[in-house]
Structure formats: structure tokens, C-alpha cells
Write an enzyme that holds these catalytic residues in place. Structure first.
Site, PDB file in Angstrom:
ATOM      1  N   SER A 593       0.880  -1.147  -0.121  1.00 30.48           N
ATOM      2  CA  SER A 593       0.152   0.011   0.021  1.00 30.48           C
ATOM      3  C   SER A 593       0.939   1.292   0.029  1.00 30.48           C
ATOM      4  O   SER A 593       1.741   1.355  -0.942  1.00 30.48           O
ATOM      5  CB  SER A 593      -1.074  -0.017   1.216  1.00 30.48           C
ATOM      6  OG  SER A 593      -1.985   0.943   1.108  1.00 30.48           O
ATOM      7  N   ASP A 668      -9.235  -4.451  -6.029  1.00 32.31           N
ATOM      8  CA  ASP A 668      -8.936  -3.321  -4.874  1.00 32.31           C
ATOM      9  C   ASP A 668      -9.886  -2.368  -5.033  1.00 32.31           C
ATOM     10  O   ASP A 668      -9.635  -1.390  -5.947  1.00 32.31           O
ATOM     11  CB  ASP A 668      -7.385  -3.370  -5.147  1.00 32.31           C
ATOM     12  CG  ASP A 668      -6.611  -2.542  -3.796  1.00 32.31           C
ATOM     13  OD1 ASP A 668      -7.684  -1.818  -3.224  1.00 32.31           O
ATOM     14  OD2 ASP A 668      -5.671  -2.786  -3.617  1.00 32.31           O
ATOM     15  N   HIS A 700      -7.667  -5.228  -1.625  1.00 32.28           N
ATOM     16  CA  HIS A 700      -6.247  -4.668  -0.863  1.00 32.28           C
ATOM     17  C   HIS A 700      -5.656  -5.515  -0.008  1.00 32.28           C
ATOM     18  O   HIS A 700      -4.424  -5.292   0.060  1.00 32.28           O
ATOM     19  CB  HIS A 700      -6.799  -3.236  -0.292  1.00 32.28           C
ATOM     20  CG  HIS A 700      -5.743  -2.504  -0.241  1.00 32.28           C
ATOM     21  ND1 HIS A 700      -4.846  -1.906  -1.201  1.00 32.28           N
ATOM     22  CD2 HIS A 700      -5.035  -1.683   0.971  1.00 32.28           C
ATOM     23  CE1 HIS A 700      -4.074  -1.232  -0.638  1.00 32.28           C
ATOM     24  NE2 HIS A 700      -4.003  -1.119   0.490  1.00 32.28           N
TER      25      HIS A 700
END
Length: 723
Positions: A593, A668, A700
Site C-alpha cells: 500500500s 482492490d 487490497h
């Protein structure tokens, strides 16, 4: 014992120890639960303060029960409800008690929507009569009891409904809700993700007013994700997602008056392009508190709204050159004075204001942070909180009077301590861990922190781990760019300072985050042990922009996400490279991320020091990310184009020299796979070779079935082959 027998025993013990330490951890063990810690079941204190309840799943019988336990003894007293004795429910997955604890909402057939939101079929269980009432035949969201438990408010297809439990009558509060256009009482995607809440309606204390937020997202751009599934033709998920600089949903505040059966829209003031990140009724049933924030999120007004006159007045204003954090710490006392947390003196601390917003006292102060606010004990005039007073990598629990006196440390072991207090603040359950100790749970007296009883520990896990001879996670600091930064390092068990080792760095680096803390291993730490067994050193450094060291340290990255954080990671890598036992030509970095954004930048802008990088679900341009998170730190792309573009890896692909692995989930909804696809295209056009993987229909978190095992196998092989 004869000497010969003693010698034999010694030799056997030594042989056993050597043999035990030769057992090597596997990826399958990491992801099949071999090293899972025992946790204390999610519990809730009953109003009496002497008992708590736990949701227990009986997997053999396929039933669920809510069981009552005594705090002091830990013994089970009774069950509030057991699905085995219910005709209409085989089991339930969630529950919510009414304020008077006479009724329970039971959730079944839950269907996940986004990270925090879900819909399901709900029932009301009457504790006294044992009767069961279905709230609705339709799947609904966020059912919530009125204060006297006579009604339930809920949302279905973006409209608010109220059910009278005595008569069964259902009334509709709103009628204009429509998917991807109007939402009533439920937050939109970006509020849910970035402000951290779903239910956007609140009952007042007497149950005659219902406040709610309306979201008009007609002009918000839609985002569409392909869902491949198992059918011949793939489907798609389309939802409103405001990207940085684009239009947000228009929010408005409304009050539904149950006695009159009408709704009033509240004029909050002369605001344009604003957020309503929190609403909460005060202890006065006619006064609603509303937090209103400008789009830049550096000006916050706390507003009191009179439900009878509709008058709205600002009682507290907070500004910051960078941004103001939103929390759930606002607590109203009996006289409607309130507790508030703020970074206004440079560190996060607790403040007490009167009902008109006049400061009565700054309750905590010092060069440390309040990290959790637990609550207020009216009887003892005492506040309970968690802080970093004993070091930014540690956490302790404290109590203090509202006048700032009689501060008491309620935990006594160095590491990470958290608390779960009983309703009347007689007891708290202390969860403790440090780098050498997995989670331990004890019941403690809230007056002085003394242990009442041991509840649970993870000694079996420690015993199991002994066979593997894991290396310690060494906490320390490193001086980088004029700052003492927290770091940890894991070395091979047979570490030899005269050898050269490849180094893999991990970081997240997002604003206010923390990757270096005095806590026990998580799943990644076991993976690092596996890599250490393969001869790698692993290290993490929390650079500028991370949290718990004061506002200035955290907010230095404002308008330049990725600049100072990257400078610190590159400088740390160079310093590590100067160590005699680090191979300066074999330094890698990875992250997920925000961490993937950082690791990608590192292999590009730091190509002289990093030879490998892995990026999982990375942001590759902040122009692709949502308004609330991105603009909080960067303002808009229109206002700050250079801040967006100079630190976005998508604009530096020509600098790639080392080995790079790029991974993303195709579904995602948070960091869209668009980020990876655009980076791939840029790398291809720059004729740069790299490795990449897309996990179909994974969000995600990239998990489910063997997904995590597959991902970590891929990353492990990549590291072993390339670093």
C-alpha cells in the site's frame, strides 16, 4: 546423581537444544495458523460492571451463544441467548445489546460491502420473554435500538426506516435514496474508508429525534472494477469514488422528529465544499454536536445544534497549518462539559471544556502522546488513557483526575499495554506483549493496576517457538538526517559479524503510522525469520512522517508525500551499507500500500543503493487516490501539482536499474489496480524489465484460500533469486 549420569544428561540436553534449533520454519506454517496467538474473545462489559459477555461459536453443533462471565472469577454464569434453543436461527455472527440490556439484535446472513460495511438479516431477541422478532425480510444495514429499545432504526437501499417493536409498524423516514445518487444515514465509500464509520444516523437520549447525514453523490465520478468470478461473462462493481481534486458528495445534516413525523434540514453555517466527519448527541437530548471540517481539513468547528430551534452555534474551533485529526474521543459529562483530544501544543493530549466551549483545563501534557482515550469515570472524576510516556515504541495505561492531578500508571511492564474497562471502571483487562512475549491477558483493579487474576497467556506458543531457535527482534535507534529514528533488526540465528549479509528493509511510512514497536511477532515477522534462516538481515526504520513523536515530526511531509520519507529510507540504507556485516550491493526494500508506493520510489530514486524492491498494492500517483486521505496531506492536484508529480513513481520509471516485483489485486476498491496498470504501461514504454502479478478478484488485502501462501512464496523466491 552420579557424575557419569550427569554428564550424559548434559550431553543429551545439549544435543536436544542443537536439534531443536535446526527445525526450520516454512511458509505453510506461517499461513496455516501454526503460530497463531491465542486471543481473548471479543467481550463487552455489562452495565453492572461485575460481568462481561462473550460471543461463543460452537462449531461442532453449529450454534452460537452469548455467554455471561464474572470478571473476578472468570467463571461462566449463564447464557443471554443460545441459538440452539431458537427455532428461526441456527447461528448468528454479530450482536448488539440495547442500552437497558433487555433486548439483543442478532445478525445473520451477513454480506460484506466494503471494508467496514455489510448488510444482513437481523432479529430482535427479548431477553426476558425469549421471543424472537425479525426486523425485516430484506437485508438491511446498521440496525440500531432507540434508547428505550422500543424501536429499531435501519437503512435499506439508501433510505432510513424505523420499526416499532411493539406494534410491528414500519415507518419510512426518507424516500429519495438511490444507489450511486443519494445515500441517507450511511456513509459513502470515501467517508467509510477515511473517516472510519458507516452509520451516519444517531438517536438522541429520549428517542424523539433522529439525526442523520445525507450524501448527494450524483456528481461524483464512478469507478468500475471487473469481477471475473466463475461465470462465462465477467461482472463489474461500479461505485462512486472521488479522486483527489474531483467532486465530493454534497453532505447535509437532517433531524427527523418522531412525534411530529417531519424532517428539518439544519443550516450549519456559511460552509462550502465541507465534510461532516462526526455527529454525536450531547447529554442534553435537545443538543446535537456536529463536527464540520473544510476540504483542506485544517479547520474544524465543533457545532452545537438545538433540535427544537434548529439554531447552530460554533462552540470550539481548531486549526492547524497541516491538518486536524478526527477521533472518537469526544465525551460529554453530566453537566455537558466535554473531553476533547488535540495536538494544539505539539503533542496529542486531553483537554476539558465547559458546555460553551471554554477551556477549563489541559489535563495531560508533556513531550509524549496520548494514543488511546478509554473513558471517564464520573464517580471518581477520573479519566483513563494510553500513552507513549515511557517511550514512543511502548504503551502504558494511566488514570488521571480532570484537574490533571493524581496521575497513576496502571501497567508495570515495558512493552505494549492496552486496556478494556468494565462499564463502571472497577476493572480492566490488560493486554500486554513485547518483542519477547506474545499476548498476555490479566484482570486488574482500575484504581491501582494491581493484578486480580491471570486470564490467558501464550506460553504454549513460546514453547513451540523454542524448537525453531528464532532470532530476537532487536529494537534500537539510528541517527538519520538529524533525527533519532526508531528501528528494529532481525539477524540470522548463526550471525557472524565477520561475514557479509544481504539486507531486506521493510517500511510503511504513511503519515502517523508506526512499524517499529515493542510488540510480539506478527505473520510478517515469522516470514522474516524464514528469510533470516536463508541468510538475510531484515530491518525496519520509522522515518519522518510516522507517528507518536509529536506533530512536527509527523506533519513535516505535508504537501510532499514521499519526499522526506524516501530521503530517510535511502539514508538509512546507506548507513546500513557502511556496516561491516552488510553487503552494500545486496540491499532490497519492500512494502504494501503506502509502503508499496515507498518501495517503488526507492528502487527508482534510490537506485544507487537499492538493488531490489517489491511493491504490493502500491499507489503510483496520488492523483489516482481518494479526496479525503490524499488532500489531507497534499491539498488538491490543482493547487499542488509539483507535490503530486515529483514524488510519484509513475514519473520516474526511466531510473529503474534493479530487480522489481509489482503485485496487485484486481478487485482492490481502495488502491485501484489502475495504479499498477498505469505504472506497467510507463515501464513498458521506457523498455524496463520487471516482474509482476495480478491476483484476480482480490481486494487490497490479497487473501483467501491459498492466496497469501502463493503471494509470499512468490516474494520469497524473488528475494532468494535476486538479492
Amino acid at each position: 546423581m552420579r557424575l557419569s549420569n550427569m554428564l550424559l544428561a548434559f550431553l543429551l540436553a545439549g544435543t536436544s537444544a542443537v536439534y531443536a534449533q535446526e527445525k526450520e520454519i516454512t511458509l505453510e506454517e506461517i499461513w496455516n495458523g501454526t503460530f497463531s496467538q491465542e486471543r481473548l474473545e471479543s467481550l463487552r462489559s455489562l452495565n453492572n460492571g461485575t460481568e462481561y459477555i462473550v460471543l461463543n461459536q460452537n462449531r461442532e453443533q453449529g450454534s452460537t451463544s452469548i455467554d455471561v462471565y464474572d470478571y473476578k472469577s472468570g467463571s461462566k454464569k449463564r447464557s443471554l441467548v443460545d441459538s440452539e434453543k431458537l427455532d428461526d436461527i441456527a447461528r448468528f455472527g454479530s450482536y448488539e445489546l440495547s442500552d437497558n440490556e433487555n433486548k439483543i439484535l442478532l445478525g445473520t446472513e451477513s454480506e460484506q460491502i466494503f471494508r467496514r460495511s455489510s448488510r444482513g438479516i437481523y432479529y430482535v431477541y427479548d431477553v426476558k420473554s425469549g421471543s424472537l422478532t425479525k426486523v425485516s425480510d430484506k437485508k438491511i444495514q446498521e440496525p440500531t435500538f432507540s434508547p428505550d429499545a422500543s424501536k429499531v432504526a435501519f437503512v435499506h437501499e439508501n433510505n432510513i426506516f424505523i420499526k416499532d417493536l411493539a406494534t410491528g409498524a414500519e415507518s419510512q423516514v426518507t424516500a429519495d435514496g438511490k444507489k450511486n445518487e443519494i445515500i441517507n444515514g450511511i456513509t459513502d465509500w470515501v467517508y467509510e474508508e477515511e473517516f472510519g464509520f458507516v452509520r451516519a444516523f444517531q438517536w438522541n437520549a429520549t428517542g424523539d429525534h433522529l439525526a442523520y447525514i445525507k450524501f448527494d453523490e450524483i456528481n461524483v465520478q464512478e469507478f468500475s472494477m471487473d469481477l471475473y468470478g466463475e461465470e462465462l461473462y465477467p461482472g463489474a462493481s461500479t461505485f462512486k469514488y472521488p479522486k483527489a481534486g474531483e467532486e465530493n458528495a454534497i453532505v447535509s445534516l437532517h433531524l427527523y422528529h418522531l412525534q411530529e413525523g417531519n424532517t428539518t434540514e439544519i443550516n450549519l453555517g456559511d460552509y462550502q465544499d465541507f465534510y461532516i466527519p462526526r455527529i454525536k448527541w450531547t447529554n442534553d437530548p435537545e443538543i446535537l454536536s456536529v463536527q464540520v471540517m473544510n476540504r483542506h481539513q485544517n479547520n474544524l468547528d465543533l457545532i452545537f445544534v438545538n433540535a427544537r430551534t434548529n439554531e447552530a452555534r460554533v462552540v470550539l474551533n481548531e486549526t492547524d497549518e497541516a491538518y486536524v485529526d478526527i477521533t472518537d474521543n469526544l465525551t460529554f459529562l453530566k453537566d455537558n462539559s466535554f473531553i476533547w483530544t488535540s495536538e494544539q501544543d505539539g503533542y496529542n493530549h486531553i483537554y476539558h471544556y465547559n458546555k460553551n466551549g471554554k477551556l477549563l483545563n489541559q489535563i495531560t501534557q508533556g513531550d509524549w502522546e496520548v494514543t488511546r482515550y478509554y473513558g471517564f469515570n464520573e464517580g471518581r472524576n477520573t479519566i483513563y488513557y494510553q500513552s507513549t510516556e515511557n517511550g514512543s515504541v511502548n504503551r502504558d495505561v494511566y488514570s488521571i483526575r480532570t484537574n490533571g492531578k493524581n496521575k497513576t500508571r496502571l501497567t508495570d511492564r515495558e512493552g505494549t499495554n492496552s486496556a478494556d474497562f468494565s462499564a463502571d471502571f472497577t476493572y480492566f483487562i490488560n493486554t500486554f506483549s513485547n518483542t519477547e512475549t506474545p499476548a498476555e491477558y490479566t484482570l486488574r483493579d482500575a484504581k491501582n493496576g494491581k493484578v486480580v487474576r491471570e486470564i490467558k497467556d501464550n506460553k504454549k506458543l513460546l514453547q513451540k517457538s523454542e524448537a525453531y531457535g528464532f532470532s530476537p527482534k532487536e529494537l534500537s535507534t539510528i541517527e538519520i538526517n538529524g533525527n533519532e529514528l526508531n528501528m528494529w533488526m532481525i539477524k540470522p540465528a548463526d550471525f557472524d559479524e565477520n561475514k557479509k549479509y544481504p539486507l531486506l528493509m521493510f517500511q510503511y511510512s504513511g503519515p502517523g503510522s508506526q512499524s517499529v514497536s515493542n510488540t510480539y511477532f506478527n505473520s510478517n515477522d515469522y516470514w522474516y525469520q524464514l528469510l533470516a534462516n536463508e541468510g538475510y538481515i531484515i530491518a525496519t526504520v520509522d522515518g519522518r512522517g510516522t507517528g507518536y513523536k509529536g506533530a512536527a515530526f509527523k506533519k513535516v511531509t505535508q504537501k510532499e508525500l514521499g519526499k522526506f520519507e524516501l530521503e530517510d529510507q535511502i539514508a538509512a540504507a546507506k548507513k546500513f551499507a557502511s556496516y561491516d556485516y552488510i553487503d552494500e550491493d545486496r540491499i532490497g526494500i519492500w512494502g504494501w500500500s503506502y509502503g508499496g508506493f515507498m518501495s517503488t520510489n526507492a528502487i527508482l530514486k534510490g537506485n544507487e543503493v537499492f538493488s531490489l524492491a517489491i511493491a504490493v498494492a502500491p499507489v503510483t500517483s496520488w492523483r489516482f487516490y481518494d479526496t479525503i486521505y490524499t488532500e489531507r496531506y497534499m491539498t488538491t492536484p490543482q493547487e499542488n501539482p509539483s507535490g503530486y508529480d515529483e514524488n510519484s513513481p509513475i514519473n520516474h520509471v526511466e531510473k529503474l536499474k534493479g530487480d522489481y516485483l509489482l503485485v496487485h489485486g484486481s478487485a482492490d476498491d481502495n488502491v485501484h489496480v489502475q495504479n499498477t496498470m498505469r505504472l506497467i504501461e510507463a515501464l513498458v514504454q521506457a523498455n524496463k524489465q520487471f516482474d509482476w502479478a495480478i491476483y484476480p478478484d482480490k481486494n487490497h488485502g490479497i487473501y483467501g484460500g491459498n492466496t497469501r501462501l502463493h503471494l509470499y512464496t512468490k516474494m520469497t523466491n524473488f528475494i532468494k533469486e535476486k538479492l
